[in-house]
Write an enzyme that holds these catalytic residues in place. Structure first.
Site, PDB file in Angstrom:
ATOM      1  N   GLU A 234       0.061  -3.379   2.131  1.00  0.00           N
ATOM      2  CA  GLU A 234      -0.649  -3.112   0.868  1.00  0.00           C
ATOM      3  C   GLU A 234      -1.498  -4.294   0.374  1.00  0.00           C
ATOM      4  O   GLU A 234      -1.095  -5.050  -0.506  1.00  0.00           O
ATOM      5  CB  GLU A 234       0.357  -2.695  -0.208  1.00  0.00           C
ATOM      6  CG  GLU A 234       1.161  -1.470   0.192  1.00  0.00           C
ATOM      7  CD  GLU A 234       1.984  -0.892  -0.951  1.00  0.00           C
ATOM      8  OE1 GLU A 234       2.129  -1.560  -1.986  1.00  0.00           O
ATOM      9  OE2 GLU A 234       2.463   0.246  -0.804  1.00  0.00           O
TER      10      GLU A 234
ATOM     11  N   GLU B  32       5.582   4.533   4.064  1.00  0.00           N
ATOM     12  CA  GLU B  32       6.417   4.603   2.860  1.00  0.00           C
ATOM     13  C   GLU B  32       6.095   5.889   2.118  1.00  0.00           C
ATOM     14  O   GLU B  32       4.930   6.289   2.030  1.00  0.00           O
ATOM     15  CB  GLU B  32       6.144   3.445   1.872  1.00  0.00           C
ATOM     16  CG  GLU B  32       6.658   2.105   2.306  1.00  0.00           C
ATOM     17  CD  GLU B  32       6.390   0.998   1.282  1.00  0.00           C
ATOM     18  OE1 GLU B  32       6.253   1.288   0.077  1.00  0.00           O
ATOM     19  OE2 GLU B  32       6.311  -0.162   1.725  1.00  0.00           O
TER      20      GLU B  32
HETATM   21  C1  GBH Z   1       5.234   0.010  -2.625  1.00  0.00           C
HETATM   22  O1  GBH Z   1       4.116  -0.196  -3.422  1.00  0.00           O
HETATM   23  C2  GBH Z   1       5.723  -1.291  -2.060  1.00  0.00           C
HETATM   24  O2  GBH Z   1       5.306  -1.448  -0.728  1.00  0.00           O
HETATM   25  C3  GBH Z   1       7.220  -1.468  -2.139  1.00  0.00           C
HETATM   26  O3  GBH Z   1       7.537  -2.795  -1.896  1.00  0.00           O
HETATM   27  C4  GBH Z   1       7.699  -0.990  -3.487  1.00  0.00           C
HETATM   28  O4  GBH Z   1       9.066  -1.230  -3.687  1.00  0.00           O
HETATM   29  C5  GBH Z   1       7.423   0.490  -3.576  1.00  0.00           C
HETATM   30  O5  GBH Z   1       6.076   0.741  -3.410  1.00  0.00           O
HETATM   31  C6  GBH Z   1       7.817   1.119  -4.908  1.00  0.00           C
HETATM   32  O6  GBH Z   1       7.069   0.565  -5.938  1.00  0.00           O
HETATM   33  O7  GBH Z   1       2.814  -2.168 -12.559  1.00  0.00           O
HETATM   34  O8  GBH Z   1       1.549  -0.260 -13.351  1.00  0.00           O
HETATM   35  O9  GBH Z   1       0.400  -2.127 -12.327  1.00  0.00           O
HETATM   36  C7  GBH Z   1       3.566   0.998  -3.989  1.00  0.00           C
HETATM   37  C8  GBH Z   1       2.261   0.727  -4.678  1.00  0.00           C
HETATM   38  C9  GBH Z   1       1.275  -0.769  -6.175  1.00  0.00           C
HETATM   39  C10 GBH Z   1       2.831   0.816  -6.980  1.00  0.00           C
HETATM   40  C11 GBH Z   1       1.481  -1.598  -7.439  1.00  0.00           C
HETATM   41  C12 GBH Z   1       3.026   0.007  -8.240  1.00  0.00           C
HETATM   42  C13 GBH Z   1       1.964  -1.515  -9.747  1.00  0.00           C
HETATM   43  C14 GBH Z   1       1.750  -0.558 -10.862  1.00  0.00           C
HETATM   44  N1  GBH Z   1       2.460  -0.035  -5.880  1.00  0.00           N
HETATM   45  N2  GBH Z   1       1.819  -0.734  -8.517  1.00  0.00           N
HETATM   46  S1  GBH Z   1       1.617  -1.351 -12.366  1.00  0.00           S
END
Ligand code: GBH
Length: 478
Positions: A197, A384
């Protein structure tokens, strides 16, 4: 998990049905029955985790801090001040976690390697004790017939690297690290993913001061950070191929998933355009070996500085594209020059337990379809997919996460649509094997199909684990 095997159970059920004078379809592994959402033979079913989220043991065997160790220890950054210091203690309990996978019947496990265990300073002399740990984990997996899929970088950048991702030399250091690990592990690992990511360790870390290391750089510098991220991937692919010639190489990317609001030609075309445009600095650059002209024009003087050879590395051929899929962005065709518009979410739109996790299961189908229609990758894995839920343990010790089962079942139904239409999806990794350190949300958001009591480190299979076990056994949605 059960006293009798599935085969015995199926036979007993068929025999009972025959006695009763009715014929039931015997739905078991590898068999097609009417109405059954069966996946192709050999489809890979697994679970995913990441090093900093599960391992703990942050000072064991010569490991030094990553940017997430530092960041999570800054007061106020994470929920409740939670850190990955202990997490699931999987560093010590890995055999138990392999047992969880075995009980599910999982054929594969996506795990990540902590760069700062292998190179505590990020570069220079490797720390053999760090890699020894992963050799033990991999041997345990292989002894249980579980195929490892290894991510080399899931955000835990060694803190010692000067300038972090602002520095081009970090991309070079990643290449060296990737080549070293691939060479050392090639007898145990056939599937490597470079990075996880891009947007999360570049923009969220360096532009929006959200994730580690918490910077808010101006656009030109932030775009350069993006470039160093994808350059690291490209150099990583080259290094893995040079050091482990038989390995399959890919990455795990959370490309924005654009779903046509109405499934007709105009909106499908709009979703495809949005996919190319909305992922321009990352997946599009990788798949095309170039930044799209529209991105360069949009960024103008802030466009990244690119050195000769960079784009060739970035566009290195991949054996597979891994997609992390959670949530949709709805698009419609419009008359603007770019040809599409993004819909906003109404306040009533349903979400899972994380505020960003809008529920739209068709996103997994469109993630696959948009990427395949645009770039025709050799193979796709869902690296994922999963959700947070407000899990509680009932007095009799059960976790009845029917909402997670609903989320997963619906996503798999739409993934099944993709495989049945012939898109080359080879496997699916559920996020996550077990509850873990959910970055800024600390331990307040649970994504596991195994519940973890963080006071005792006890793991309990949730209803969703029972459900996934059945999916795996039948190679079908249940
Ligand atoms: C994945 O990211 C990750 O690869 C993994 O490590 C993680 O545990 C899993 O998802 C579940 O979250 O705080 O509102 O700005 C998923 C994509 C990108 C989703 C960052 C959350 C932050 C949202 N993520 N995003 S916010």
């Amino acid at each position: 998990m059960k006293g009798i095997t599935r085969r015995q159970f199926g036979k007993a059920a068929a025999a009972a049905a025959a006695l009763a004078g009715v014929s039931l379809p015997e739905i078991s592994r590898g068999q097609q029955a009417p109405g059954v959402r069966q996946f192709p033979p050999g489809f890979v079913w697994g679970c995913a985790t990441a090093a900093y989220q599960i391992e703990g043991a942050v000072k064991d065997d010569g490991r030094k801090p990553s940017v997430w160790d530092v960041y999570s220890h800054i007061p106020g950054k994470t929920f409740n001040g939670d850190t990955g210091d202990v997490a699931d203690d999987s560093y010590h309990l890995y055999k138990e976690d392999v047992r969880l996978l075995k009980n599910l019947g999982a054929g594969a496990y996506r795990m990540s390697i902590s760069w700062s265990r292998v190179f505590p300073e990020g570069k220079g002399a490797p720390n053999p004790l760090g890699l020894d740990h992963y050799k033990r984990v991999l041997d345990e997996l292989l002894a249980n017939s579980i195929t490892p899929y290894v991510t080399l970088f899931h955000w835990d950048l060694p803190d010692a690297l000067p300038g972090g991702w602002q520095s081009r030399s970090t991309s070079m250091a990643f290449g060296d690290y990737a080549g070293y690990v691939a060479r050392e592990l090639q007898d145990r690992v056939q599937h490597f993913m470079t990075t996880n990511e891009f947007v999360c360790f570049t923009d969220l870390g360096y532009r929006f001061a959200h994730f580690a290391p918490g910077m808010s750089l101006p656009p030109r510098e932030a775009n350069q950070v993006r470039h160093h991220g994808i350059l690291a991937h490209g150099l990583g692919v080259q290094a893995i191929r040079a050091n482990a010639p038989r390995a399959q190489v890919g990455l795990a990317e959370n490309a924005n998933v654009y779903v046509p609001v109405i499934e007709d030609e105009r909106n499908i075309e709009a979703a495809r355009r949005a996919t190319r445009d909305g992922n321009a600095p990352f997946l599009t650059a990788l798949m095309e070996g170039n930044y799209p002209q529209s991105y360069l024009e949009r960024e103008g003087a802030n466009a990244p500085h690119v050195e000769p050879g960079d784009m060739k590395a970035i566009g290195s051929r991949l054996d597979f594209v891994g997609l992390n899929v959670y949530t949709p962005t709805y698009v419609r065709a419009d008359a603007s020059p770019r040809g599409y518009a993004i819909e906003t979410y109404p306040s009533s739109y349903p979400k899972m337990a994380s505020p960003w996790l809008y529920l739209g299961p068709e996103c997994i189908y469109w993630a696959v379809r948009n990427v395949c229609d645009l770039w025709k990758p050799a193979a796709i894995y869902i690296t994922e997919n999963g959700c947070s839920a407000d899990d509680v343990v009932t007095p009799d010790g059960r976790i009845e996460d029917t909402d997670r089962v609903m989320y997963l079942r619906n996503h798999l139904t739409h993934l099944h649509r993709a495989t049945s239409e012939g898109y080359p999806v080879k496997g699916y990794f559920l996020w996550s094997l077990l509850d873990n350190f959910e970055w800024l949300d600390g331990y307040s958001k649970r994504f596991g199909i195994h519940y973890v009591d963080f006071a005792t480190e006890k793991r309990i299979p949730k209803l969703s684990a029972e459900w996934y076990c059945e999916v795996i056994a039948r190679n079908a949605v249940v």
